[in-house]
Scaffold this active site. Structure first.
Site, PDB file in Angstrom:
ATOM      1  N   SER A 104       0.790  -1.240   0.000  1.00 25.76           N
ATOM      2  CA  SER A 104       0.000   0.000   0.000  1.00 25.76           C
ATOM      3  C   SER A 104       0.818   1.283   0.000  1.00 25.76           C
ATOM      4  CB  SER A 104      -0.970  -0.001   1.175  1.00 25.76           C
ATOM      5  OG  SER A 104      -2.009  -0.927   0.931  1.00 25.76           O
ATOM      6  N   ILE A 105       2.134   1.204  -0.050  1.00 25.37           N
ATOM      7  CA  ILE A 105       2.885   2.407  -0.421  1.00 25.37           C
ATOM      8  C   ILE A 105       2.460   2.814  -1.831  1.00 25.37           C
ATOM      9  CG2 ILE A 105       5.170   3.389  -0.854  1.00 25.37           C
ATOM     10  CD1 ILE A 105       6.318   1.645   1.302  1.00 25.37           C
TER      11      ILE A 105
END
Length: 398
Positions: free
Chosen positions: A115-116
């Site tokens: 989820s970066i």
């Protein structure tokens, strides 16, 4: 079996094989996260023809000691070892002062950043807004009318950016059945059981329903919101997400290596979590954020967009939302977390141990990549936030 035994041999033993059925499970996860292109279909994120140079001035940080939550003394080296670390890079005032890689990793190894990927999408939104291609206050259906009867029918692009969509979806990574499982089938990340149609992401997104409550009031972390955001970008720009990201952000930033984006059965990217990049290119991205969007004198991302992320985010929406019990007082804006508002810092977070930390008080950027067995492990996250504080304090002149 140890992670280093996975995929050894020609062919590997059956128990050492990595497949779509086990690639995110321990111990296969380390190989899976660094060889995602060999597990799933992917699209290329093209590098720059003129990579931004990285200055090096190594400093010893591995023996740095700090107090983990609960008061126990530990070190950076021990924390990496005990939390399944794969890479740790520290950049101070534009110079790389620490670069460590675990087994199977190097400066040219791509690593899934989970989820970066969302924070990259949120940052990209500023570029598109500045170019007049995107209106964050517009309704989503202005760009994607197919979503009129879904949860997204009445929300704005800003609601997507800030995870403030009133939607019936539970982001429970451990549930054996439910929303996340169906979502992963549609993205191609998981293999459905016999008789279950996996579908594809765009079709799946149209099935999601709202709660009936107003949008924009409560922080509710839902990965499909970012898939919708990517769909909006594609409609706004008239090209696939991987090309938008490469042409508007990754190449102008000066990436040195190609990245990749996982694709579903219909060619839609997993915008919320499917990007793989090297740790060095990720720290280039973080350094650009620290410099208000400037790379070697060129404004790649509008400085006002980064200022907005740093200064805004609804504290009440966070207090009423999903993660307030773990990180009270935090904020969320355009896919970035401000975990501790008393610090002039923000972070991008991915499951299984991914962190990109930008601290303006100390002019420091930190990339930490990992393959933790558990998707979400708050005690480990808190230990690493303590480590980041120790690192920034250590490099800051007294």
């Amino acid at each position: 079996m140890r992670p280093t035994d996975v995929m050894r041999g020609s062919p590997p033993a059956p128990e050492a094989q990595v497949t779509r059925a086990n690639w995110r499970s321990f111990p296969a996860i380390r190989w899976g996260f660094t060889h995602t292109r060999e597990v799933l279909p992917t699209a290329e994120i093209r590098r720059s023809s003129q990579p931004t140079p990285i200055l090096n001035a190594p400093r010893e940080l591995s023996k740095l000691d700090f107090a983990a939550p609960g008061g126990k003394s530990t070190t950076i080296e021990a924390t990496l070892r005990e939390t399944f670390g794969d890479a740790l890079l520290v950049m101070h005032r534009g110079t790389l002062i620490h670069e460590w890689y675990g087994d199977g990793m190097s400066r040219t190894t791509p690593h899934l950043i989970c989820s970066i990927s969302k924070a990259i999408a949120g940052t990209l939104g500023g570029v598109l807004t500045a170019r007049g291609l995107l209106d964050p206050e517009a309704r989503v259906v202005r760009y994607v009318p197919e979503l009129e009867n879904s949860a997204y029918g009445g929300c704005t692009v800003r609601n997507l950016l800030d995870m403030a969509v009133a939607i019936k979806f539970e982001e429970d990574y451990e549930a054996p059945a439910g929303d996340v499982v169906r979502y992963r089938f549609s993205s191609g990340w998981d293999v459905p059981p016999p008789g279950v149609d996996p579908g594809h992401q765009r079709a799946y997104l149209t099935t999601l329903r709202g709660t009936g409550k107003p949008h924009g009031k409560v922080f509710h972390y839902v990965s499909p919101n970012t898939e919708v955001l990517g769909w909006v970008y594609e409609r706004a720009c008239g090209m696939p997400y991987q090309r938008i990201l490469s042409e508007y952000l990754w190449q102008p930033m000066g990436a040195e290596e190609d990245g990749s984006l996982t694709l579903d059965s219909h060619g839609m990217g997993r915008i919320a979590g499917g990007l793989s990049f090297t740790a060095r290119d990720l720290i280039r991205f973080g350094e650009m954020i620290r410099c208000r969007g400037v790379v070697q004198g060129r404004q790649v991302v509008p400085g006002w967009w980064i200022d907005d992320i740093r200064e805004n985010g609804d504290p009440q929406a966070w207090a009423d939302g999903d993660l307030a019990e773990f990180f009270p007082g935090a904020r969320y804006r355009s896919k970035w977390f401000t975990i501790d508002p008393s610090r002039n810092a923000m972070t991008a977070i991915g499951i299984h141990g991914q962190h990109l930390y930008v601290d303006w008080d100390s002019d420091t950027v930190i990339v930490k990549l990992a393959t933790q067995p558990k998707a979400m492990d708050v005690p480990i996250d808190k230990r690493w936030f303590a480590a980041f504080n120790a690192i920034t304090a250590h490099v800051t002149p007294r």
